[in-house]
Design a protein around this motif. Structure first.
Motif, PDB file in Angstrom:
ATOM      1  N   PRO A  32      -6.634  19.502 -30.435  1.00 35.20           N
ATOM      2  CA  PRO A  32      -7.493  20.782 -31.338  1.00 35.20           C
ATOM      3  C   PRO A  32      -6.961  20.857 -32.601  1.00 35.20           C
ATOM      4  N   LEU A  33      -5.900  21.312 -31.578  1.00 36.48           N
ATOM      5  CA  LEU A  33      -4.502  21.774 -33.009  1.00 36.48           C
ATOM      6  C   LEU A  33      -4.624  20.815 -34.418  1.00 36.48           C
ATOM      7  N   ILE A  34      -4.744  19.542 -34.452  1.00 33.74           N
ATOM      8  CA  ILE A  34      -5.098  18.634 -35.849  1.00 33.74           C
ATOM      9  C   ILE A  34      -6.085  18.850 -36.158  1.00 33.74           C
TER      10      ILE A  34
ATOM     11  N   LEU B 205      -7.280   9.630 -37.290  1.00 27.19           N
ATOM     12  CA  LEU B 205      -6.198   8.634 -37.244  1.00 27.19           C
ATOM     13  C   LEU B 205      -5.006   9.239 -36.977  1.00 27.19           C
ATOM     14  N   LEU B 206      -4.793  10.323 -37.023  1.00 22.90           N
ATOM     15  CA  LEU B 206      -3.317  11.337 -36.443  1.00 22.90           C
ATOM     16  C   LEU B 206      -3.138  11.262 -35.559  1.00 22.90           C
ATOM     17  N   CYS B 207      -4.301  10.744 -34.623  1.00 27.71           N
ATOM     18  CA  CYS B 207      -3.854  11.857 -33.267  1.00 27.71           C
ATOM     19  C   CYS B 207      -3.559  10.340 -32.397  1.00 27.71           C
ATOM     20  N   THR B 208      -4.741   9.476 -32.880  1.00 29.87           N
ATOM     21  CA  THR B 208      -4.684   8.017 -32.466  1.00 29.87           C
ATOM     22  C   THR B 208      -3.070   7.091 -32.614  1.00 29.87           C
TER      23      THR B 208
ATOM     24  N   THR C 259     -12.390  14.897 -28.730  1.00 25.02           N
ATOM     25  CA  THR C 259     -12.271  16.658 -28.995  1.00 25.02           C
ATOM     26  C   THR C 259     -13.211  16.944 -29.817  1.00 25.02           C
ATOM     27  N   ALA C 260     -13.332  15.546 -31.090  1.00 29.29           N
ATOM     28  CA  ALA C 260     -13.802  15.963 -32.090  1.00 29.29           C
ATOM     29  C   ALA C 260     -15.383  16.262 -32.239  1.00 29.29           C
ATOM     30  N   GLY C 261     -15.508  15.174 -31.355  1.00 31.21           N
ATOM     31  CA  GLY C 261     -17.095  15.540 -30.879  1.00 31.21           C
ATOM     32  C   GLY C 261     -17.272  16.650 -29.693  1.00 31.21           C
ATOM     33  N   ALA C 262     -16.592  17.404 -29.449  1.00 32.00           N
ATOM     34  CA  ALA C 262     -16.818  18.769 -29.238  1.00 32.00           C
ATOM     35  C   ALA C 262     -17.682  19.703 -30.142  1.00 32.00           C
ATOM     36  N   ALA C 263     -17.498  19.658 -30.662  1.00 33.71           N
ATOM     37  CA  ALA C 263     -17.344  20.394 -32.368  1.00 33.71           C
ATOM     38  C   ALA C 263     -18.573  19.644 -33.226  1.00 33.71           C
TER      39      ALA C 263
ATOM     40  N   ASP D  19      -8.535  19.044 -42.100  1.00 31.83           N
ATOM     41  CA  ASP D  19      -9.797  18.784 -43.505  1.00 31.83           C
ATOM     42  C   ASP D  19     -11.076  18.029 -43.023  1.00 31.83           C
ATOM     43  N   SER D  20     -10.077  16.673 -43.205  1.00 31.00           N
ATOM     44  CA  SER D  20     -11.492  15.554 -42.695  1.00 31.00           C
ATOM     45  C   SER D  20     -11.136  15.565 -41.599  1.00 31.00           C
ATOM     46  N   THR D  21     -11.959  14.945 -39.973  1.00 28.10           N
ATOM     47  CA  THR D  21     -12.060  14.957 -38.688  1.00 28.10           C
ATOM     48  C   THR D  21     -11.559  13.175 -38.861  1.00 28.10           C
TER      49      THR D  21
END
Length: 256
Positions: free
Chosen positions: A108-110, A122-125, A196-200, A115-117
């Protein structure tokens, strides 16, 4: 080389389990929203093929993009660690912190800071896949035969010659082993990050399809997305097994 029974035994077990699953659902008349039969899952996979294929391709891009970055970053950082104990002592704690911190806690912090999802995913993975490659490659670089090290020193080999002819061949089996581990972890990291991103409500991967099906109680589609995720994981496993045999099969005992 796999023996014939190494293939048909697991295939037969899978077929039997699927038939039992189908028979149980039909015999007990279990509603599809509780437990769909395999035929209902396959029907949903066919009916939603377009939506699932688009989501699958997005997840694949995140998985392999992050894995490529993890392989490059892990190998380069491992070379730095192997060349300097001071650099390793300074940076290795950060790598451990990234490894032991649950990705669901920092995703969630990342997502907020980046800005770019797609870049955030990519960073999380990458965080999930990076450490196995780094730690395995460091071990490999340091596992070179001490007698050969002395021989290279005796012949005054340059740093490049030592790296090219001694350290890289020594580290390659360990690097490939790390890559095999990181392949599966990349898929897991991509799906977790997508949750996490899908929730947004932004990027859409397989995790978003699973969430969407869950919200609508569309259980057959949920199982279809899970099936697609599992098949992708199996394909990645076999891909890197084949890569390991291709890279090491002719000269290293681990793949003979």
């Amino acid at each position: 080389m796999l023996a014939r029974h190494d293939l048909w035994v697991p295939a037969l077990a899978l077929i039997v389990a699927t038939l039992l699953w189908e028979g149980l659902v039909r015999w007990a008349e279990i509603p599809h929203y509780i437990l769909p039969a395999p035929t209902q899952v396959l029907a949903s996979l066919w009916a939603d093929a377009g939506s699932l294929a688009t989501a699958w391709w997005f997840t694949i891009k995140i998985t392999f993009g992050a894995l490529l970055l993890a392989a490059l970053g892990g190998a380069l950082l491992a070379a730095l660690f192997a060349s300097s104990r001071w650099i390793e002592m300074a940076l290795f704690p950060f790598a451990i912190v990234l490894q032991v911190t649950p990705i669901v806690a920092i995703a969630p912090l990342i997502i907020i800071y980046v800005d770019s999802t797609t870049a955030a995913l990519l960073l999380c993975t990458w965080i999930v896949a990076f450490f196995p490659i780094l730690s395995n490659t460091v071990i490999g670089l340091r596992s070179a035969d001490p007698n050969l090290r002395d021989l290279f020193t005796l012949y005054r080999a340059s740093r490049w010659q030592r790296l090219r002819w001694l350290l890289l061949p020594s580290a390659l089996p360990y690097f490939v082993a790390g890559l095999k581990i990181a392949g599966g972890l990349s898929l897991i990291g991509a799906v977790v990050a997508e949750f996490t991103a899908g929730a947004a409500g932004r990027e859409t991967g397989l995790a978003s399809r699973i969430q969407e099906a869950s919200f609508r109680t569309d259980t057959p589609k949920l199982y279809a997305a899970l099936l697609l995720t599992s098949l992708t994981g199996i394909a990645i496993f076999w891909l890197f097994n084949a890569l390991a045999r291709w890279c090491l099969g002719r000269w290293h005992a681990s793949e003979r």
